[in-house]
Design an enzyme around this catalytic site. Structure first.
Site, PDB file in Angstrom:
ATOM      1  N   LYS A 282       0.910  -1.122   0.031  1.00  0.00           N
ATOM      2  CA  LYS A 282      -0.079   0.002   0.094  1.00  0.00           C
ATOM      3  C   LYS A 282       0.843   1.011  -0.030  1.00  0.00           C
ATOM      4  O   LYS A 282       2.093   1.465   0.892  1.00  0.00           O
ATOM      5  CB  LYS A 282      -0.941   0.044   1.309  1.00  0.00           C
ATOM      6  CG  LYS A 282      -1.945   1.215   1.334  1.00  0.00           C
ATOM      7  CD  LYS A 282      -2.745   0.951   2.581  1.00  0.00           C
ATOM      8  CE  LYS A 282      -3.867   1.883   2.800  1.00  0.00           C
ATOM      9  NZ  LYS A 282      -4.739   1.706   4.132  1.00  0.00           N
TER      10      LYS A 282
ATOM     11  N   SER B  55      -9.646   1.853   3.105  1.00  0.00           N
ATOM     12  CA  SER B  55      -8.702   2.312   2.399  1.00  0.00           C
ATOM     13  C   SER B  55      -7.607   1.809   1.590  1.00  0.00           C
ATOM     14  O   SER B  55      -7.224   2.291   0.494  1.00  0.00           O
ATOM     15  CB  SER B  55      -7.824   3.732   3.029  1.00  0.00           C
ATOM     16  OG  SER B  55      -7.114   3.152   3.938  1.00  0.00           O
TER      17      SER B  55
ATOM     18  N   SER C 197      -9.530  -0.474   7.609  1.00  0.00           N
ATOM     19  CA  SER C 197      -9.206  -0.280   6.112  1.00  0.00           C
ATOM     20  C   SER C 197      -8.427  -1.480   5.560  1.00  0.00           C
ATOM     21  O   SER C 197      -8.091  -1.616   4.356  1.00  0.00           O
ATOM     22  CB  SER C 197      -7.990   0.940   6.065  1.00  0.00           C
ATOM     23  OG  SER C 197      -9.109   2.144   6.250  1.00  0.00           O
TER      24      SER C 197
END
Lengths: 99, 496, 487
Positions: free
Chosen positions: C79, C154, C178
């Site tokens: 990420k 996210s 997330s």
């Protein structure tokens, strides 16, 4: 009637946070932040007398490192992401009193 | 109209650690190579995290104990949020509502003659990180300022006094005593030029009028960078506030707290441009740092490791060596190493008064002239003691000892100065006191024989004529004691 | 066999047997990315050359019989909120466009030590603020199961990259759900470990007291393996836990005996989608059949979790994001009048709307006069939420719940209604507030073909228990074997 922040309140917080907002953002935030603040009122139902605030997710205490010098970054790496430098220092517009 | 002066000092001290407070970068003072002592942590790079330096915390604890502070059993770190280019994270890690220590005091001497002392209260002492440095080249007409982050993250101890100080001189005395204590404890070098000791002063007046005390608005004078400026700035500010009171009648609360700077050249405090907003630092506990609980054992261990404080040392030296309050103050206030030097020399030569005279006069003068610290002084305590010991032993005169002392200093040669060098100088310069009166009598006889006129004058009642004879003998017999020579000549003339 | 969509165990076994190399595996990953990432939008940055070079080194080690790391040769996506030395790290923000960290995050060092091959950086909601990956400054990521839907957020890019078969493993971060919510939306196993179990050093902070890094995988074994590699004490993170890390993979196949699963009455209320509820109840039946006892428990303060979260997380965020001021790195406005104006303009231009909204909310909650009413009040109710869990775990080993009230929602559906978007995290936020570990596992599909997840929460450091329980369910079902058709 949902809470609305005044544009002056929004601008005050924006100044604290150093954010330049467009007039549309000021208007949006005035109502959206107001709505959130209304929503937070639900917390007032909860009796928190004598409740210790929980600032940390774990109960870790007394974490220290020993006083030993480690290598620093070469200056070029320290400055490599800076928007403006003179090769030695970060450069910013002339600083006036009060920042 | 009469008034009382009310002053509180906020002092920032850089703690003497090897590395910075939250990262491993060197904490050494380095103004000439900007931005070489930085890493992701002290640059505030995204993702980097702080870890507390144990030594910084213990030095801070030590200081607080020496300041008679209460040590909190639980302490934590908070973020103080404001924007400035020398503050790369947009917040300073500091301590807000749970400082590690509070409620202490420092005793200062109010009057050297009477020895009267007073306790100045300490509100709190807390730890925080220093910011970097912004520089602006005014002369170059450049439009940009430079930012150097070498200093960012240096451990700082902030010590906040109660508003207990009643004059500019007292404020200076407090700061001097504080500095002395910090250097005795070895927690900071307190070098004001390099910024390792910095002072802000909060000043106002309590005007006595119609039986009431009316406070004037409190002014904070920022960045006082010498003892002299602390005293001068406060003096100027007292005067300014009194004039302002007379002109406007403004009292505390009528205007927001003002921040002023000191223009040492013009000798005035100058209002700094007001911030665009009232400061709202939005403090909250730093979730990246674990709180600290301080164990009683650690406090006791640190307490037992504390050195003798300056105030105690003054008392002890005065008693041990029979010195005046003035003398011990001069010795102790020069710092721990100077006082150590004194004690070593006094111990070795056995005469504290003599050692004191030499230290407070000759050595201090030479240190000043040569811009040396006592640690750099080439004549070590045992060598000085050796030299001083020769005076009561009647090997050399006090005057010759000074000659030897200067010669030792001017040697400038390689290697440490040893006591044998004293022997060499005495021999080379013929400074040895001629202890053998037989040899001296021979010289006197020869001089009397060569000066029949002077002899006749003396015998004729002219006492002054002996002076010429003494001078000649002294030239012939170097190192002779003038008093002894005089006595021997008179004896010879009277018997002859 | 095609490596697309294969599990970590399968891929490691194939490489072990010499059936394909790491280079071949990575090339297949890049081919897959090339074939479908223009539609999925999982990656912000790939570094083919560096990855293939690293893969070749691993292959070489393997040929020489040199010792190999636990993830030897496996492609992994990271990420883009986690720092990678010498590679762009943007947080999907204009603010950090072109930012290249001079250091690796702790987890990235761990991946490199384990001989994993870092394929690239995945999309996210800007600074991890969001639940749909729509708040990226660069692109919108789509759900591989239905390109009209969000992958959740996210960590939507990391979830989509695994779900679409581009990589077998990826790293996400979880501040309020997330990892778990996108895992649920994309039919994956996604885990948020106990706060402090994985070092945050190099994870770009959103809300420091809530953020944790965690793994995405197709199956429990993959997630357990990646967790095992990443977990452990790091002296550079003061909040990192010093406890030893058990082997999560070793006991994975051993079912838990006498397992007591708590079900909170507060979790099955209005707003919960009927199909999601049915899937969760079905999963509970699976556990019942495996001998577990299902107990009703109560988490009386869970209904305050959203309010508590949005007093605390934005407050911390407003402080964590103060460093982006255009001085030392990041975006600097071209036009400004003075220093203050440079700050305001740079930040106004560099941050997207959701980020600004949360910074504003946080600055407000911490400002003079409001601190006690919002931030401090939030911290106190947070303690009560934690106390609820402590009481519940005295009665059960794990708590089972939905991951989210609905399956993946449509792109654009909630984007203009921040509060409704915030409420979609209602099941996941509490674990972050309380610092507890949680895992999302595949538990069914909606009638529209979208995955539905089951969340299991445990007491602190019960990752091994969570993973074993997750594996029990996985062995008894086949939801985790299904793959979307993204062609």
């Amino acid at each position: 009637m949902p809470t609305q922040l005044t544009p002056a309140e929004v601008q005050h917080v924006a100044m604290l946070a150093r954010l330049k907002l467009t007039p549309a953002e000021v208007a949006d935030f005035a109502s959206q932040l107001g709505r959130m603040l209304d929503y937070f009122q639900v917390l007032n139902e909860v009796d928190t007398e004598d409740v210790e605030p929980m600032s940390y997710a774990v109960e870790v205490r007394n974490v220290f490192r020993e006083d030993v010098v480690q290598p620093s970054l070469p200056r070029a790496e320290a400055l490599m992401n800076a928007p403006k430098t003179d090769g030695q220092c970060f450069l910013v517009p002339q600083i006036l009193d009060g920042g | 109209m009469d008034y009382t002066v009310v002053i509180g000092l906020e002092v920032h001290v850089q703690l003497q650690t090897q590395s910075k407070i939250f990262c491993g970068c060197s904490a050494a003072y380095n103004p000439t190579q900007p931005n070489v002592q930085t890493c992701p942590v002290c640059l505030g790079l995204p993702g980097a995290l702080p870890v507390m330096n144990r030594q910084a915390f213990e030095l801070a604890l030590k200081t607080a104990l020496a300041l008679n502070c209460e040590i909190a059993s639980y302490t934590k770190w908070d973020r103080k949020q404001y924007y400035y280019p020398d503050l790369p994270k947009g917040y300073q890690i500091s301590q807000y509502d749970c400082p590690f220590s509070k409620d202490g005091w420092l005793e200062i001497e109010m009057n050297a003659e009477t020895g009267e002392t007073r306790r100045i209260g300490i509100i709190r002492a807390h730890l925080e990180e220093d910011a970097g440095k912004n520089m602006h080249d005014e002369s170059g007409g450049k439009t940009d300022s430079q930012v150097d982050l070498n200093r960012a993250g240096t451990p700082l101890l902030e010590i906040v006094s109660q508003p207990d100080l009643r004059s500019a001189a007292e404020a200076r005395r407090y700061l001097e005593e504080l500095r002395l204590l910090l250097t005795y404890l070895n927690v900071s070098d307190c070098n004001m030029q390099e910024g390792s000791l910095r002072c802000d002063a909060n000043v106002n007046l309590h005007i006595h009028q119609d039986g009431k005390n009316i406070p004037t608005p409190i002014v904070e004078i920022k960045n006082l960078n010498s003892f002299r400026n602390v005293e001068l700035a406060i003096t100027c500010e007292i005067e300014r506030q009194f004039e302002d009171w007379k002109a406007t009648g403004r009292r505390l609360g009528d205007v927001p707290k003002e921040t002023r700077g000191f223009d040492a050249q013009r000798g005035v405090t100058v209002g700094q441009r007001g911030k665009e907003e009232a400061s709202d630092y939005r403090y909250f506990p730093d979730p990246d740092l674990a709180p600290v609980t301080v164990a009683d054992e650690l406090i006791e261990q640190l307490r037992s490791d504390l050195c003798e404080f300056p105030a105690d040392r003054r008392k002890r030296l005065a008693v041990t060596w029979q010195l005046s309050d003035y003398d011990v103050r001069v010795i102790v206030d020069q710092g721990r190493e100077f006082a150590d030097y004194f004690e070593a020399a006094a111990q070795a030569c056995g005469d504290g008064k003599q050692a004191c005279n030499w230290l407070t006069q000759d050595i201090l003068r030479e240190l000043n002239e040569r811009r040396l610290t006592i640690a750099q002084f080439p004549i070590r305590a045992e060598v000085l003691a050796n030299l001083l010991g020769r005076i009561p032993a009647r090997q050399i005169t006090n005057k010759s000892a000074r000659e030897v002392f200067l010669e030792l200093l001017n040697d400038g040669g390689a290697g440490p100065i040893t006591s044998s060098r004293i022997d060499e100088i005495i021999a080379a310069r013929g400074l040895a006191l001629v202890a053998d009166t037989g040899a001296l009598e021979q010289v006197i006889t020869a001089v009397i024989d060569k000066n029949p006129k002077a002899v006749a004058d003396f015998r004729g009642g002219k006492q002054a004529a002996v002076g010429a004879l003494i001078g000649q003998v002294m030239r012939e017999a170097k190192g002779a004691d003038a008093q002894v020579v005089r006595e021997l000549i008179i004896k010879a003339l009277q018997s002859g | 066999m095609s490596p697309i969509g294969a599990t970590t165990s399968e891929l490691l076994a194939h490489m072990e047997r010499g059936e394909f190399s790491s280079v071949a595996l990575c090339e297949a990953a890049f081919d897959r990315i090339a074939a479908c990432d223009d539609r999925v939008g999982a990656f912000l940055h790939v570094d083919r050359e560096a990855a293939l070079q690293q893969a070749a080194q691993v292959d070489d080690k393997r040929r020489r019989g040199a010792p190999l790391g636990r993830l030897a040769g496996l492609p992994v996506a990271v990420k883009d909120v986690i720092c990678t030395r010498g590679q762009p790290t943007t947080c999907a923000s204009k603010m950090l466009e072109g930012f290249t960290p001079p250091y690796d995050a702790h987890v990235v060092s761990k991946l490199r030590e384990a001989d994993a091959v870092i394929i690239g950086k995945t999309n996210l909601d800007e600074f991890a603020m969001g639940s749909s990956t729509e708040n990226s400054a660069y692109k919108t990521t789509r759900n591989p199961w239905n390109l009209a839907c969000t992958p959740g957020g996210s960590s939507g890019g990391s979830a989509a990259a695994v779900a679409a078969g581009m990589v077998p493993l990826s790293l996400g971060s979880d501040t309020g759900g997330s990892i778990r919510q996108p895992a649920g939306f994309c039919g994956l196993v996604g885990m948020k470990p106990t706060y402090g179990r994985i070092s945050r050093y190099g994870l770009i902070a959103y809300a420091s007291s809530l953020d944790q890094i965690g793994p995405f995988a197709h199956d429990v074994a993959g997630a357990a393996l990646l967790l095992e590699v990443l977990a452990g004490h790091d002296p550079r993170d003061s909040t990192s836990l010093p406890m030893p890390v058990p082997s999560y993979t070793a006991a994975l196949e051993e079912p838990l005996k006498g397992l007591k699963i708590g079900v909170a009455v507060e979790h099955f209320v209005a707003g919960l989608d009927r199909e999601v509820e049915a899937a969760v109840r079905q999963a509970l039946d699976v556990y019942r059949c495996l001998g577990a006892e299902i107990r009703e428990i109560s988490l009386p303060h869970s209904k305050y979790a959203v309010a508590v979260y949005y007093t605390i997380a934005p407050s911390e965020a407003s402080s964590n994001l103060a460093r982006y001021d255009g001085v030392h790195y990041g975006h600097r406005a071209a036009q400004f009048e003075n220093m203050i104006d440079m700050y305001c303009a740079s930040r106004g231009e560099g941050f997207g709307k959701e980020v600004k909204r949360r910074i504003m909310l946080g600055a407000y909650a911490l400002s003079a006069g409001y601190y006690d009413a919002y931030y401090l009040k939030g911290l106190k109710v947070r303690r009560l939420i934690r106390n609820d869990f402590d009481a519940a775990f005295a009665q059960c080993d794990l708590i089972a719940s939905p991951v989210a009230p609905t399956p993946a929602f449509k792109i654009g559906e909630l984007v203009n209604d921040p509060l409704a978007m915030y409420l979609s995290d209602i099941y996941t936020l509490s674990a972050n507030l309380a610092g507890l570990p949680g895992v999302s596992i595949p538990a069914g599909f909606s009638s529209g073909g979208l995955p539905i997840g089951l969340q299991l929460l445990g007491p602190p450091l019960a990752e091994d228990r969570l993973l074993r329980a997750a594996r029990m369910h996985e062995r008894a079902t086949d939801w985790h074997t299904r793959r979307p058709e993204v062609v």
